[in-house]
Scaffold this active site. Structure first.
Site, PDB file in Angstrom:
ATOM      1  N   VAL A  89      39.858  32.663  38.433  1.00 51.74           N
ATOM      2  CA  VAL A  89      39.784  33.191  37.069  1.00 51.74           C
ATOM      3  C   VAL A  89      41.163  33.178  36.401  1.00 51.74           C
ATOM      4  CG1 VAL A  89      37.715  34.565  37.467  1.00 51.74           C
ATOM      5  CG2 VAL A  89      39.958  35.569  37.986  1.00 51.74           C
ATOM      6  N   HIS A 104      33.422  30.905  37.699  1.00 49.46           N
ATOM      7  CA  HIS A 104      33.434  32.368  37.827  1.00 49.46           C
ATOM      8  C   HIS A 104      34.107  33.038  36.633  1.00 49.46           C
ATOM      9  CE1 HIS A 104      33.049  32.016  42.498  1.00 49.46           C
ATOM     10  NE2 HIS A 104      31.907  31.784  41.858  1.00 49.46           N
ATOM     11  N   CYS A 112      30.974  40.780  25.936  1.00 50.42           N
ATOM     12  CA  CYS A 112      30.281  42.065  25.748  1.00 50.42           C
ATOM     13  C   CYS A 112      29.110  42.128  26.726  1.00 50.42           C
ATOM     14  CB  CYS A 112      29.766  42.157  24.303  1.00 50.42           C
ATOM     15  SG  CYS A 112      28.761  43.622  24.013  1.00 50.42           S
ATOM     16  N   CYS A 134      28.562  43.458  18.219  1.00 56.46           N
ATOM     17  CA  CYS A 134      27.423  44.408  18.201  1.00 56.46           C
ATOM     18  C   CYS A 134      27.887  45.859  18.108  1.00 56.46           C
ATOM     19  CB  CYS A 134      26.540  44.211  19.442  1.00 56.46           C
ATOM     20  SG  CYS A 134      27.264  44.859  20.959  1.00 56.46           S
ATOM     21  N   SER A 172      37.733  29.685  51.047  1.00 58.08           N
ATOM     22  CA  SER A 172      37.282  30.102  52.389  1.00 58.08           C
ATOM     23  C   SER A 172      35.828  29.745  52.635  1.00 58.08           C
ATOM     24  CB  SER A 172      37.470  31.617  52.543  1.00 58.08           C
ATOM     25  OG  SER A 172      36.620  32.290  51.613  1.00 58.08           O
ATOM     26  N   ASN A 196      43.027  22.786  53.090  1.00 59.01           N
ATOM     27  CA  ASN A 196      43.112  24.242  53.206  1.00 59.01           C
ATOM     28  C   ASN A 196      44.192  24.649  54.194  1.00 59.01           C
ATOM     29  OD1 ASN A 196      41.603  26.392  51.903  1.00 59.01           O
ATOM     30  ND2 ASN A 196      41.073  27.081  53.980  1.00 59.01           N
TER      31      ASN A 196
HETATM   32  C1  BV8 Z   1      24.819  34.399  42.628  1.00 61.11           C
HETATM   33  C2  BV8 Z   1      34.700  37.379  40.354  1.00 61.11           C
HETATM   34  C3  BV8 Z   1      22.570  34.196  42.053  1.00 61.11           C
HETATM   35  C4  BV8 Z   1      35.863  37.168  39.540  1.00 61.11           C
HETATM   36  C5  BV8 Z   1      33.755  36.355  42.307  1.00 61.11           C
HETATM   37  C6  BV8 Z   1      23.499  39.743  48.384  1.00 61.11           C
HETATM   38  C7  BV8 Z   1      23.360  40.282  47.112  1.00 61.11           C
HETATM   39  C8  BV8 Z   1      23.749  39.593  45.948  1.00 61.11           C
HETATM   40  C9  BV8 Z   1      24.273  38.321  46.080  1.00 61.11           C
HETATM   41  C10 BV8 Z   1      24.429  37.808  47.342  1.00 61.11           C
HETATM   42  C11 BV8 Z   1      24.040  38.474  48.489  1.00 61.11           C
HETATM   43  N1  BV8 Z   1      24.318  37.689  49.553  1.00 61.11           N
HETATM   44  C12 BV8 Z   1      24.858  36.529  49.126  1.00 61.11           C
HETATM   45  C13 BV8 Z   1      24.920  36.585  47.792  1.00 61.11           C
HETATM   46  C14 BV8 Z   1      25.428  35.591  46.917  1.00 61.11           C
HETATM   47  C15 BV8 Z   1      26.850  35.992  46.530  1.00 61.11           C
HETATM   48  C16 BV8 Z   1      27.744  35.672  47.696  1.00 61.11           C
HETATM   49  O1  BV8 Z   1      27.988  34.531  47.973  1.00 61.11           O
HETATM   50  N2  BV8 Z   1      28.233  36.732  48.377  1.00 61.11           N
HETATM   51  C17 BV8 Z   1      29.086  36.500  49.530  1.00 61.11           C
HETATM   52  C18 BV8 Z   1      30.181  37.556  49.574  1.00 61.11           C
HETATM   53  C19 BV8 Z   1      28.212  36.523  50.780  1.00 61.11           C
HETATM   54  N3  BV8 Z   1      27.153  35.183  45.388  1.00 61.11           N
HETATM   55  C20 BV8 Z   1      26.939  35.653  44.154  1.00 61.11           C
HETATM   56  O2  BV8 Z   1      26.544  36.779  43.914  1.00 61.11           O
HETATM   57  C21 BV8 Z   1      27.142  34.644  43.049  1.00 61.11           C
HETATM   58  N4  BV8 Z   1      26.018  34.667  42.180  1.00 61.11           N
HETATM   59  O3  BV8 Z   1      24.557  34.100  43.771  1.00 61.11           O
HETATM   60  O4  BV8 Z   1      23.887  34.503  41.651  1.00 61.11           O
HETATM   61  C22 BV8 Z   1      21.697  34.424  40.930  1.00 61.11           C
HETATM   62  C23 BV8 Z   1      20.542  33.706  40.900  1.00 61.11           C
HETATM   63  C24 BV8 Z   1      19.694  33.883  39.853  1.00 61.11           C
HETATM   64  C25 BV8 Z   1      20.013  34.796  38.850  1.00 61.11           C
HETATM   65  C26 BV8 Z   1      21.198  35.524  38.887  1.00 61.11           C
HETATM   66  C27 BV8 Z   1      22.032  35.347  39.936  1.00 61.11           C
HETATM   67  C28 BV8 Z   1      28.369  35.002  42.216  1.00 61.11           C
HETATM   68  C29 BV8 Z   1      29.603  34.732  43.029  1.00 61.11           C
HETATM   69  C30 BV8 Z   1      30.837  34.986  42.159  1.00 61.11           C
HETATM   70  C31 BV8 Z   1      31.356  36.346  42.461  1.00 61.11           C
HETATM   71  N5  BV8 Z   1      32.607  36.541  41.765  1.00 61.11           N
HETATM   72  N6  BV8 Z   1      34.836  36.696  41.644  1.00 61.11           N
HETATM   73  C32 BV8 Z   1      37.065  37.651  40.267  1.00 61.11           C
HETATM   74  O5  BV8 Z   1      37.200  38.887  40.408  1.00 61.11           O
HETATM   75  O6  BV8 Z   1      37.824  36.799  40.687  1.00 61.11           O
HETATM   76  S1  BV8 Z   1      33.882  35.664  43.853  1.00 61.11           S
HETATM   77  C33 BV8 Z   1      35.463  35.638  44.458  1.00 61.11           C
HETATM   78  O7  BV8 Z   1      35.404  34.883  45.689  1.00 61.11           O
HETATM   79  C34 BV8 Z   1      36.415  34.889  43.591  1.00 61.11           C
HETATM   80  O8  BV8 Z   1      35.835  34.371  42.417  1.00 61.11           O
HETATM   81  C35 BV8 Z   1      36.840  33.724  44.473  1.00 61.11           C
HETATM   82  O9  BV8 Z   1      37.063  32.615  43.723  1.00 61.11           O
HETATM   83  C36 BV8 Z   1      35.663  33.567  45.319  1.00 61.11           C
HETATM   84  C37 BV8 Z   1      35.843  32.707  46.526  1.00 61.11           C
HETATM   85  O10 BV8 Z   1      37.013  33.131  47.205  1.00 61.11           O
HETATM   86  P1  BV8 Z   1      38.097  32.001  47.545  1.00 61.11           P
HETATM   87  O11 BV8 Z   1      38.532  31.378  46.270  1.00 61.11           O
HETATM   88  O12 BV8 Z   1      37.547  31.091  48.587  1.00 61.11           O
HETATM   89  O13 BV8 Z   1      39.292  32.868  48.098  1.00 61.11           O
HETATM   90  P2  BV8 Z   1      39.465  33.462  49.566  1.00 61.11           P
HETATM   91  O14 BV8 Z   1      40.538  34.487  49.509  1.00 61.11           O
HETATM   92  O15 BV8 Z   1      38.123  33.839  50.114  1.00 61.11           O
HETATM   93  O16 BV8 Z   1      39.977  32.212  50.419  1.00 61.11           O
HETATM   94  C38 BV8 Z   1      41.243  31.652  50.129  1.00 61.11           C
HETATM   95  C39 BV8 Z   1      41.377  30.411  50.992  1.00 61.11           C
HETATM   96  O17 BV8 Z   1      42.612  29.767  50.658  1.00 61.11           O
HETATM   97  C40 BV8 Z   1      41.424  30.716  52.487  1.00 61.11           C
HETATM   98  O18 BV8 Z   1      40.559  29.822  53.169  1.00 61.11           O
HETATM   99  C41 BV8 Z   1      42.884  30.462  52.873  1.00 61.11           C
HETATM  100  O19 BV8 Z   1      42.987  29.895  54.166  1.00 61.11           O
HETATM  101  C42 BV8 Z   1      43.311  29.454  51.834  1.00 61.11           C
HETATM  102  N7  BV8 Z   1      44.744  29.528  51.509  1.00 61.11           N
HETATM  103  C43 BV8 Z   1      45.515  30.643  51.399  1.00 61.11           C
HETATM  104  N8  BV8 Z   1      46.780  30.269  51.061  1.00 61.11           N
HETATM  105  C44 BV8 Z   1      46.781  28.921  50.933  1.00 61.11           C
HETATM  106  C45 BV8 Z   1      45.486  28.443  51.210  1.00 61.11           C
HETATM  107  N9  BV8 Z   1      45.182  27.137  51.189  1.00 61.11           N
HETATM  108  C46 BV8 Z   1      46.163  26.273  50.865  1.00 61.11           C
HETATM  109  N10 BV8 Z   1      47.431  26.658  50.586  1.00 61.11           N
HETATM  110  C47 BV8 Z   1      47.767  27.967  50.607  1.00 61.11           C
HETATM  111  N11 BV8 Z   1      49.031  28.325  50.330  1.00 61.11           N
END
Ligand code: BV8
Length: 229
Positions: A89, A104, A112, A134, A172, A196
């Protein structure tokens, strides 16, 4: 060659922006259910605004790094048709000169919760702000929370179906639907590369892995792709 690139928090780590799931990541300090779900926002909008106001301030002060700039060079190269989708974001891809699909949402945009109007986010948002369209006091950051539908999914699935190459950078592989994109691209015949720091939760789905920091690995990879053109 049609290249689909998915970036995550890891590409912005070396710009000083926190990731989510690394050892000192955001989700180790905040309960995502409280600050990144509609239910959390309904319960305590002030806490959600505090969380995003702090991230908006950090993101506004951050600069793109060598990985963002390398992707900008790739997107300017004549021989490649690149679709860049980010889970991030922050606006570091834009600051490096590339347009990205923000599935995202974006910290620098506001919306809103009632009528879904959108506008450029002020530096600080508060539960007392009212929507200019609104009039309701339900303004929120224009980001996609858990349980909400990510943006531009039709475009994304169309581009996944056309891709010759799928590349995930700095994610991740724990959040869906983004973590499922590699399977979609492979089903359409794409070659899949994971760039990664560490293996992700979906590493086994990739044909190729380039491990290391994005500021080193992404420019090297882009150099090879452009060099082959
Ligand atoms: C959806 C918001 C369907 C903004 C984010 C139970 C209930 C409800 C939903 C679910 C459920 N079970 C599963 C789900 C689906 C859910 C989901 O996946 N949950 C997970 C936790 C299990 N997904 C959702 O809810 C999505 N929507 O499914 O809707 C739907 C269908 C019909 C109608 C309506 C809805 C919505 C998902 C979006 C959520 N919002 N963020 C914000 O605050 O940022 S998600 C959040 O995680 C961020 O957006 C982020 O982008 C995202 C992923 O994280 P990563 O970017 O991968 O970051 P992370 O730290 O995890 O990893 C970093 C990586 O980089 C690591 O691997 C590391 O090794 C590497 N790294 C670190 N340093 C370096 C590097 N690599 C290279 N160089 C470096 N220097």
């Amino acid at each position: 060659m049609r290249i689909f690139i998915l970036t995550g928090a890891g590409i912005s780590a070396e710009s000083g922006l926190g990731t989510f799931r690394d050892e000192d990541g955001l989700w180790t300090k905040y309960d995502l259910r409280e600050v990144a779900t509609p239910e959390g926002f309904a319960r305590d909008p002030g806490k959600v605004h505090d969380f995003y106001n702090a991230r908006r301030k950090n993101a506004a002060a951050a600069s793109p790094n060598a990985a963002h700039h390398a992707l900008a060079r790739l997107m300017q190269s004549a021989h490649q048709e690149v679709t860049l989708v980010t889970q991030n974001v922050d606006s570091l891809h834009e600051k490096a000169g590339t347009a990205a699909i923000h599935m995202h949402g974006r910290l620098d945009r506001a919306t809103c919760h009632n009528c879904r109007a959108t506008w450029e986010a002020p530096a600080i948002m508060s539960p007392d702000d009212v929507c200019g369209s609104c009039g309701r006091p339900e303004t929120r950051p224009d980001v996609v929370w858990f349980g909400e539908m990510p943006y531009e999914m039709d475009t994304i699935y169309t581009k996944l179906a056309e891709a010759d190459l799928f590349v995930a950078i700095g994610t991740s592989g724990q959040v869906y639907p983004a973590a499922g994109f590699v399977a979609e691209a492979k089903a359409a015949g794409a070659h899949a590369i994971e760039i990664n720091l560490d293996p992700s939760d979906v590493s086994t789905a990739f044909h190729e892995h380039i491990l290391g920091s994005a500021t080193r690995t992404v420019p090297e990879w882009v150099g090879r792709v452009i060099g082959q053109a």
